[in-house]
Design a protein around this motif. Sequence first.
Motif, short mmCIF file in Angstrom:
data_model
loop_
_atom_site.label_atom_id
_atom_site.label_comp_id
_atom_site.label_asym_id
_atom_site.label_seq_id
_atom_site.Cartn_x
_atom_site.Cartn_y
_atom_site.Cartn_z
N GLN A 18 -20.91 8.25 -48.71
CA GLN A 18 -19.96 7.97 -47.64
C GLN A 18 -19.90 9.20 -46.74
OE1 GLN A 18 -15.54 7.26 -48.14
NE2 GLN A 18 -16.31 5.16 -48.11
N ARG A 54 -13.57 2.75 -41.31
CA ARG A 54 -12.52 3.58 -41.89
C ARG A 54 -12.34 3.23 -43.36
NH1 ARG A 54 -7.06 2.83 -39.21
NH2 ARG A 54 -8.53 2.71 -37.55
N SER A 55 -12.32 4.25 -44.21
CA SER A 55 -12.12 4.02 -45.64
C SER A 55 -10.66 3.69 -45.91
CB SER A 55 -12.52 5.27 -46.43
OG SER A 55 -11.57 6.31 -46.22
N ASP A 56 -10.36 3.31 -47.13
CA ASP A 56 -8.98 3.02 -47.52
C ASP A 56 -8.08 4.24 -47.35
OD1 ASP A 56 -9.76 0.47 -48.20
OD2 ASP A 56 -10.03 0.95 -50.33
N LYS A 57 -8.68 5.42 -47.41
CA LYS A 57 -7.92 6.67 -47.26
C LYS A 57 -7.85 7.14 -45.80
CE LYS A 57 -9.01 8.15 -51.90
NZ LYS A 57 -9.65 9.11 -52.77
N GLY A 58 -8.42 6.34 -44.88
CA GLY A 58 -8.34 6.65 -43.46
C GLY A 58 -9.46 7.49 -42.90
N LYS A 59 -10.44 7.84 -43.74
CA LYS A 59 -11.57 8.67 -43.28
C LYS A 59 -12.64 7.79 -42.64
CE LYS A 59 -15.21 11.71 -44.86
NZ LYS A 59 -16.23 11.77 -45.87
N TYR A 61 -16.42 6.84 -41.68
CA TYR A 61 -17.73 7.04 -42.29
C TYR A 61 -18.73 6.08 -41.67
CZ TYR A 61 -16.77 2.85 -45.06
OH TYR A 61 -16.50 1.57 -45.45
#
Length: 145
Positions: A18, A54-59, A61
């Motif tokens: 990721q 956007r990942s579940d953590k908001g990042k 990728y």
Amino acid sequence: MNKIQRHAAIKRIITHHQVGTQEEIKTLLEHQDIFVTQATLSRDLREIGLIKLRSDKGKLYYSLNEMNAKHFSKRASDFVNKVSKVQFMLVLSTNLGEADVLANIIDQEDRGDILGTVAGADTLLVICQNEETAEAIYQDISAQL
């Protein structure tokens, strides 16, 4: 190494890691003894059709583009906070700095019913082919919000 092999290596990296920046991709390529300039890497990513999600953590990728062009994709809708319709245009509100990411996702879908996008920092204008298209997309996005 030719372009086809380089593209395959980039796709493997995106599938198994990721990564959120081109610099990260460049570093992972270098670990495989594949050395490219920033300009070449940028062109490769565009040709492959990578998008940012956007990942579940908001990042944010990079991901391979696997969207269905018949509907406004769920991945694209994830960036939309609010949608408004004016005749044949849509105004999409996003978080600050994400309008251009959303514009890239929409533009890469290469839909015939969307003529183009214009991105600001947190607002995206989507120009549709006609009012009917705008209404259909508006309804599709609204149902996903």
